[in-house]
Design a protein around this motif. Structure first.
Motif, PDB file in Angstrom:
ATOM      1  N   TRP A 308       0.831  -1.209   0.000  1.00 38.10           N
ATOM      2  CA  TRP A 308       0.000   0.000   0.000  1.00 38.10           C
ATOM      3  C   TRP A 308       0.866   1.260   0.000  1.00 38.10           C
ATOM      4  O   TRP A 308       0.620   2.208  -0.741  1.00 38.10           O
ATOM      5  CB  TRP A 308      -0.889  -0.083   1.238  1.00 38.10           C
ATOM      6  N   LEU A 309       1.897   1.250   0.826  1.00 38.62           N
ATOM      7  CA  LEU A 309       2.786   2.408   0.873  1.00 38.62           C
ATOM      8  C   LEU A 309       3.504   2.574  -0.462  1.00 38.62           C
ATOM      9  O   LEU A 309       3.711   3.690  -0.945  1.00 38.62           O
ATOM     10  CB  LEU A 309       3.809   2.252   2.002  1.00 38.62           C
ATOM     11  N   PHE A 310       3.868   1.449  -1.057  1.00 39.50           N
ATOM     12  CA  PHE A 310       4.571   1.462  -2.340  1.00 39.50           C
ATOM     13  C   PHE A 310       3.707   2.128  -3.423  1.00 39.50           C
ATOM     14  O   PHE A 310       4.169   3.003  -4.144  1.00 39.50           O
ATOM     15  CB  PHE A 310       4.917   0.020  -2.720  1.00 39.50           C
ATOM     16  N   PHE A 311       2.421   1.735  -3.482  1.00 41.90           N
ATOM     17  CA  PHE A 311       1.537   2.358  -4.479  1.00 41.90           C
ATOM     18  C   PHE A 311       1.340   3.835  -4.187  1.00 41.90           C
ATOM     19  O   PHE A 311       1.291   4.660  -5.095  1.00 41.90           O
ATOM     20  CB  PHE A 311       0.173   1.653  -4.519  1.00 41.90           C
ATOM     21  N   ASN A 312       1.245   4.159  -2.912  1.00 42.73           N
ATOM     22  CA  ASN A 312       1.058   5.563  -2.560  1.00 42.73           C
ATOM     23  C   ASN A 312       2.274   6.408  -2.903  1.00 42.73           C
ATOM     24  O   ASN A 312       2.152   7.611  -3.099  1.00 42.73           O
ATOM     25  CB  ASN A 312       0.715   5.690  -1.072  1.00 42.73           C
ATOM     26  N   MET A 313       3.429   5.770  -2.973  1.00 42.85           N
ATOM     27  CA  MET A 313       4.632   6.494  -3.351  1.00 42.85           C
ATOM     28  C   MET A 313       4.483   7.056  -4.771  1.00 42.85           C
ATOM     29  O   MET A 313       4.851   8.197  -5.044  1.00 42.85           O
ATOM     30  CB  MET A 313       5.835   5.561  -3.273  1.00 42.85           C
ATOM     31  N   PHE A 314       3.913   6.247  -5.655  1.00 44.88           N
ATOM     32  CA  PHE A 314       3.704   6.739  -7.030  1.00 44.88           C
ATOM     33  C   PHE A 314       2.743   7.921  -7.036  1.00 44.88           C
ATOM     34  O   PHE A 314       2.972   8.929  -7.696  1.00 44.88           O
ATOM     35  CB  PHE A 314       3.196   5.608  -7.926  1.00 44.88           C
ATOM     36  N   THR A 315       1.659   7.770  -6.272  1.00 47.89           N
ATOM     37  CA  THR A 315       0.710   8.871  -6.134  1.00 47.89           C
ATOM     38  C   THR A 315       1.418  10.138  -5.675  1.00 47.89           C
ATOM     39  O   THR A 315       1.205  11.224  -6.227  1.00 47.89           O
ATOM     40  CB  THR A 315      -0.353   8.499  -5.078  1.00 47.89           C
ATOM     41  N   ALA A 316       2.279   9.991  -4.674  1.00 50.28           N
ATOM     42  CA  ALA A 316       2.967  11.155  -4.116  1.00 50.28           C
ATOM     43  C   ALA A 316       3.867  11.795  -5.169  1.00 50.28           C
ATOM     44  O   ALA A 316       3.948  13.023  -5.271  1.00 50.28           O
ATOM     45  CB  ALA A 316       3.763  10.740  -2.882  1.00 50.28           C
ATOM     46  N   PHE A 317       4.517  10.949  -5.987  1.00 56.70           N
ATOM     47  CA  PHE A 317       5.383  11.521  -7.030  1.00 56.70           C
ATOM     48  C   PHE A 317       4.580  12.213  -8.121  1.00 56.70           C
ATOM     49  O   PHE A 317       5.003  13.231  -8.658  1.00 56.70           O
ATOM     50  CB  PHE A 317       6.297  10.446  -7.642  1.00 56.70           C
ATOM     51  N   VAL A 318       3.407  11.664  -8.444  1.00 62.23           N
ATOM     52  CA  VAL A 318       2.544  12.328  -9.428  1.00 62.23           C
ATOM     53  C   VAL A 318       2.183  13.718  -8.906  1.00 62.23           C
ATOM     54  O   VAL A 318       2.302  14.722  -9.629  1.00 62.23           O
ATOM     55  CB  VAL A 318       1.268  11.496  -9.696  1.00 62.23           C
ATOM     56  N   ALA A 319       1.765  13.782  -7.645  1.00 65.50           N
ATOM     57  CA  ALA A 319       1.403  15.074  -7.057  1.00 65.50           C
ATOM     58  C   ALA A 319       2.595  16.026  -7.078  1.00 65.50           C
ATOM     59  O   ALA A 319       2.467  17.203  -7.432  1.00 65.50           O
ATOM     60  CB  ALA A 319       0.910  14.872  -5.626  1.00 65.50           C
ATOM     61  N   ALA A 320       3.786  15.482  -6.716  1.00 68.40           N
ATOM     62  CA  ALA A 320       4.987  16.334  -6.692  1.00 68.40           C
ATOM     63  C   ALA A 320       5.285  16.874  -8.087  1.00 68.40           C
ATOM     64  O   ALA A 320       5.688  18.037  -8.238  1.00 68.40           O
ATOM     65  CB  ALA A 320       6.170  15.534  -6.152  1.00 68.40           C
ATOM     66  N   SER A 321       5.080  16.049  -9.120  1.00 62.32           N
ATOM     67  CA  SER A 321       5.428  16.571 -10.452  1.00 62.32           C
ATOM     68  C   SER A 321       4.449  17.652 -10.902  1.00 62.32           C
ATOM     69  O   SER A 321       4.819  18.540 -11.662  1.00 62.32           O
ATOM     70  CB  SER A 321       5.556  15.443 -11.483  1.00 62.32           C
ATOM     71  N   VAL A 322       3.206  17.592 -10.419  1.00 60.72           N
ATOM     72  CA  VAL A 322       2.278  18.694 -10.700  1.00 60.72           C
ATOM     73  C   VAL A 322       2.828  19.981 -10.084  1.00 60.72           C
ATOM     74  O   VAL A 322       2.858  21.035 -10.724  1.00 60.72           O
ATOM     75  CB  VAL A 322       0.865  18.388 -10.158  1.00 60.72           C
ATOM     76  N   ILE A 323       3.299  19.878  -8.845  1.00 57.74           N
ATOM     77  CA  ILE A 323       3.887  21.062  -8.208  1.00 57.74           C
ATOM     78  C   ILE A 323       5.112  21.520  -8.995  1.00 57.74           C
ATOM     79  O   ILE A 323       5.321  22.718  -9.219  1.00 57.74           O
ATOM     80  CB  ILE A 323       4.296  20.763  -6.745  1.00 57.74           C
ATOM     81  N   GLY A 324       5.906  20.531  -9.451  1.00 56.56           N
ATOM     82  CA  GLY A 324       7.114  20.841 -10.221  1.00 56.56           C
ATOM     83  C   GLY A 324       6.834  21.698 -11.442  1.00 56.56           C
ATOM     84  O   GLY A 324       7.662  22.517 -11.847  1.00 56.56           O
ATOM     85  N   LEU A 325       5.642  21.499 -12.039  1.00 57.46           N
ATOM     86  CA  LEU A 325       5.265  22.307 -13.203  1.00 57.46           C
ATOM     87  C   LEU A 325       5.257  23.791 -12.868  1.00 57.46           C
ATOM     88  O   LEU A 325       5.439  24.639 -13.739  1.00 57.46           O
ATOM     89  CB  LEU A 325       3.846  21.929 -13.674  1.00 57.46           C
ATOM     90  N   PHE A 326       4.983  24.079 -11.598  1.00 51.92           N
ATOM     91  CA  PHE A 326       4.807  25.473 -11.212  1.00 51.92           C
ATOM     92  C   PHE A 326       5.967  25.997 -10.366  1.00 51.92           C
ATOM     93  O   PHE A 326       5.784  26.928  -9.587  1.00 51.92           O
ATOM     94  CB  PHE A 326       3.489  25.624 -10.422  1.00 51.92           C
ATOM     95  N   ASP A 327       7.159  25.416 -10.521  1.00 51.30           N
ATOM     96  CA  ASP A 327       8.247  25.837  -9.612  1.00 51.30           C
ATOM     97  C   ASP A 327       8.602  27.305  -9.788  1.00 51.30           C
ATOM     98  O   ASP A 327       8.907  28.000  -8.816  1.00 51.30           O
ATOM     99  CB  ASP A 327       9.471  24.924  -9.740  1.00 51.30           C
ATOM    100  N   GLY A 328       8.518  27.796 -11.019  1.00 54.38           N
ATOM    101  CA  GLY A 328       8.806  29.212 -11.242  1.00 54.38           C
ATOM    102  C   GLY A 328       7.808  30.097 -10.520  1.00 54.38           C
ATOM    103  O   GLY A 328       8.168  31.123  -9.917  1.00 54.38           O
ATOM    104  N   THR A 329       6.529  29.699 -10.570  1.00 54.69           N
ATOM    105  CA  THR A 329       5.483  30.471  -9.902  1.00 54.69           C
ATOM    106  C   THR A 329       5.733  30.517  -8.397  1.00 54.69           C
ATOM    107  O   THR A 329       5.633  31.572  -7.760  1.00 54.69           O
ATOM    108  CB  THR A 329       4.105  29.813 -10.167  1.00 54.69           C
ATOM    109  N   ILE A 330       6.050  29.332  -7.831  1.00 56.82           N
ATOM    110  CA  ILE A 330       6.283  29.260  -6.378  1.00 56.82           C
ATOM    111  C   ILE A 330       7.489  30.111  -5.981  1.00 56.82           C
ATOM    112  O   ILE A 330       7.468  30.799  -4.955  1.00 56.82           O
ATOM    113  CB  ILE A 330       6.490  27.789  -5.954  1.00 56.82           C
ATOM    114  N   GLU A 331       8.547  30.061  -6.816  1.00 56.37           N
ATOM    115  CA  GLU A 331       9.761  30.810  -6.503  1.00 56.37           C
ATOM    116  C   GLU A 331       9.449  32.287  -6.312  1.00 56.37           C
ATOM    117  O   GLU A 331      10.005  32.941  -5.426  1.00 56.37           O
ATOM    118  CB  GLU A 331      10.770  30.622  -7.637  1.00 56.37           C
ATOM    119  N   ARG A 332       8.508  32.786  -7.166  1.00 57.04           N
ATOM    120  CA  ARG A 332       8.216  34.211  -7.100  1.00 57.04           C
ATOM    121  C   ARG A 332       7.121  34.539  -6.086  1.00 57.04           C
ATOM    122  O   ARG A 332       6.886  35.698  -5.777  1.00 57.04           O
ATOM    123  CB  ARG A 332       7.833  34.727  -8.486  1.00 57.04           C
ATOM    124  N   MET A 333       6.431  33.508  -5.597  1.00 56.72           N
ATOM    125  CA  MET A 333       5.349  33.766  -4.633  1.00 56.72           C
ATOM    126  C   MET A 333       5.293  32.580  -3.678  1.00 56.72           C
ATOM    127  O   MET A 333       4.512  31.646  -3.844  1.00 56.72           O
ATOM    128  CB  MET A 333       4.031  33.894  -5.414  1.00 56.72           C
TER     129      MET A 333
END
Lengths: 472, 472
Positions: A308-333
């Motif tokens: 279960w934790l293993f599958f959730n790890m993939f979920t967590a990485f998917v979520a992280a990559s969504v955030i990664g899309l906006f790293d420039g936005t976060i940097e400025r705000m």
């Protein structure tokens, strides 16, 4: 309770006190006394202590309270005084450990007196070799019945059935049946109904004992039998059988083979265990644990939880990559990074609520695909309203925190979006899994978290990037 | 199943087909036929359609499949053919709606034939006024029994008991009891045991029907009665009673008042409902929903779900303020914002696993405070090992993603810390709540999320700030 009273009266004799303390746990003083008797190999003392602990459920709780190495010795010291039925009430790990350590001779002796359903319950946990060794030494008739049950699929009704039952021909009279009861030596221990069969063992109907008792001696069984019997196929899943018992408030039900011949009887006490196991399975599945027990050791627990934790790890990485899309936005705000988990977690909670209700409705067969649009619409409304109220509060606090009311508006809108989506997917995911015959309780949470995290981060960060005109 | 077969045979006659489809849901064709009969106010046609739907559970499922406005008309058209017991099998909302719309006269008529436990079950949902109106019109004897049950606390064993039971004096012979059964007119519908009482109605013991049937006519009841009876106090919580039934595999149990006098009998069918409700309550509590039902409307759902979301909002803000402490660190290293939800969510999942197992063990009374240190130690080991394996994978991926192996090491260490803490708090939180007599299933998830979020963000961001020498 009467038995506690009784044991308390005996206190002066044994010095061990009551079996259970005020909270219903096995008392420490009692187990200490048992332990002493075991250490001294004092069989008589042990038998005297146990004289008042008659019920197998109490014996089982006591065994679990003992140290593992004491358990087999306890059983051997008690000898013929030990009722093997108690083994069926034990945690699986404890049972298997005891059976492995007990001499085969003791196990075979103990199994002789068991009801067939209890014997099957014990045998099915053993490995093939031990099982064969025990079966070999049992009387031929018992062995045949046990083998027939063990041949059926696991978790089938036939595995839980008792093969000892009372069947009478339809042409007998009430008086004949009662006389038969009075004379027969090997009747089952308890029974609630009598089955009526034809010469080929085909089930014609049942007769509840109270009906039998209310009828005159000369009445023919065929006149009073109940032919509208809810019967269970031996190969049927035990869950299906449990549903039948629940729906129709049954206390026992006949089990028939593929030719409609009576082969056994299912009783409510076995079904209560099935009902509990089923509810338990859903709770565990939703919580992300396999079928672990409290007595499991670390490696077994890891096997139950790691996937279960293993599958959730993939979920967590998917979520992280969504955030990664906006790293420039976060940097400025950087306020966005501070606030973004709020949107994701509120969506996750709202989705879990909708999912919990849907998973339980599916388990209880309360929801069909026909109702899906209505339920979906309702969840969307709930998401909109709950989301609206929370958006107002969260938006205000966030806006004041960062002295930026526009940021408050952005988080509010993102929250509403995520909560509506969460509510809808909380219904859609379990329904879809169920349609593809997958267990909704097992797989729904992972999919749902993915959706609420992705939508939460995307809605909030995307909306902020667009509103404040900050590119990614 | 036999009844499906039977209904299928009737298809030619009614044209409506079987009551249930292959999946066990009420068939659309059948409800359509019922609806037509209702619209045409064709009582005879309706009675003919329903002739084969004998069991109250089937009738109840059918009622739920009908449109709300059709339900009371359905019952009125069926008239005396409608068994009010079916109302006890309905969803609470549906039952209340129907009872409000039916004329009081019809309700009183229908209640007359009900068993006392079913009557109480229906009456307890009504408001005081409606309840009083119905009780006023019932026969005096019935009313007294119902009022006695309704006076007991909600969810007590006395509310679920049947006040119709069979009690005989100890000096009777088996033959006298059987003759009494044959002659008595108003015996309960089904019963599994006979109670033995003294002249003051004090319970002396019970006698299972099978034991009665096996004994000779001249045997005295006092010679064969079972005096080791597990009795239930009328005021006892229904959960406690259910635990007794489960533990000792009971089918029925006598209910006694504070003076030990027999006042009723609890049967397994009522207890099965209690067992299910209890498991259901835990699933709902863990999922953050109150006691909502699938038939609830939007306002009721919002009342059931908003409080949980409201509490979680505070949790989310606490987590956000932890992140806020490190805004300077994030500004200079935006990768931290991308990765931080991974640490928090993996910890949350691991904590939920430990919490689920603990909450269930508490519910089943399998865990006592004495075992807490052992369980805690085991959870710490599991957290360390699962955390270690995941840290290796997540650290490697994160390190490669941002081409920064040190960042990978930081997230790995933070993950292990959070998973060990999550495992320990997953055990400690429910145990502590239970100690303070709070329901662990209701409150544990909120506290746990707070801990895993705070520790997750703090460990990861703090460790990164320290390691990379970036001030906050």
């Amino acid at each position: 309770m009467s038995d506690t009273d009784r044991i308390t009266e005996d206190e002066a004799v044994t010095g061990a006190g009551a079996l259970r303390d005020a909270e219903g746990h096995i008392s420490a003083a009692f187990t200490d006394a048992i332990r002493e008797a075991i250490d001294a190999a004092a069989a008589d003392q042990l038998k005297q202590l146990m004289a008042d602990v008659a019920h197998e459920a109490d014996v089982a709780d006591l065994i679990e309270a003992l140290d593992p190495e004491h358990r087999p010795i306890f059983i051997q010291l008690l000898g013929a005084d030990f009722d093997f039925t108690a083994l069926t009430e034990l945690d699986e790990n404890v049972r298997v450990q005891i059976l492995e350590e007990l001499p085969t001779e003791t196990v075979v002796e103990g199994m002789r007196d068991l009801d067939s359903d209890d014997a099957v319950y014990i045998l099915e946990d053993l490995d093939a070799e031990d099982r064969a060794e025990i079966l070999d030494r049992l009387p031929v008739l018992d062995r045949a019945a046990l083998l027939r049950s063990l041949d059926l699929p696991e978790e089938s009704a036939g595995r839980r059935m008792q093969t000892d039952f009372i069947a009478v021909p339809a042409y007998w009279s009430v008086g004949q049946v009662i006389d038969y009861f009075r004379d027969a030596k090997d009747l089952p221990e308890t029974f609630y109904e009598v089955f009526v069969i034809d010469p080929f063992y085909k089930l014609l109907g049942t007769l509840a004992l109270d009906k039998l008792l209310r009828s005159k001696r000369q009445t023919r069984i065929e006149q009073i039998l109940d032919s509208e019997v809810r019967r269970v196929a031996a190969t049927e899943d035990q869950e299906e059988a449990a549903r039948l018992f629940e729906r129709y408030n049954l206390v026992s039900a006949p089990v028939v083979d593929e030719n409609g011949r009576l082969v056994g009887v299912l009783t409510i006490d076995d079904i209560v265990d099935v009902i509990q196991e089923e509810a338990e399975e859903d709770i565990r599945a939703l919580g992300g644990v396999g079928d672990e027990e409290l007595s499991d050791r670390v490696p077994a627990i890891i096997r139950s939880r790691f996937p279960w934790l293993f599958f959730n790890m993939f979920t967590a990485f998917v979520a992280a990559s969504v955030i990664g899309l906006f790293d420039g936005t976060i940097e400025r705000m950087v306020a966005l990074a501070v606030l973004m988990p709020i949107v994701a977690s509120m969506g996750g909670n709202a989705g879990t609520q909708a999912m919990t209700v849907t998973v339980r409705a599916l388990a209880a067969r309360e929801i069909s695909r026909r109702q899906a649009p209505r339920v979906l619409w309702r969840e969307a409304c709930v998401g909109l309203l709950n989301g609206g109220m929370l958006a107002l509060m969260i938006g205000t606090v966030a806006g004041m925190w960062f002295s930026d009311l526009q940021l408050g508006a952005v988080i509010g809108v993102a929250l509403i979006i995520n909560m509506v989506v969460a509510g809808c997917f909380g219904v859609l995911i379990p329904l879809t899994l169920d349609r593809f015959k997958l267990d909704p309780a097992v797989a729904s949470p992972v999919f749902l978290t993915t959706v609420t995290d992705v939508v939460g981060f995307f809605a909030f960060l995307g909306l902020a990037a667009w509103w404040f005109g900050i590119g990614f």
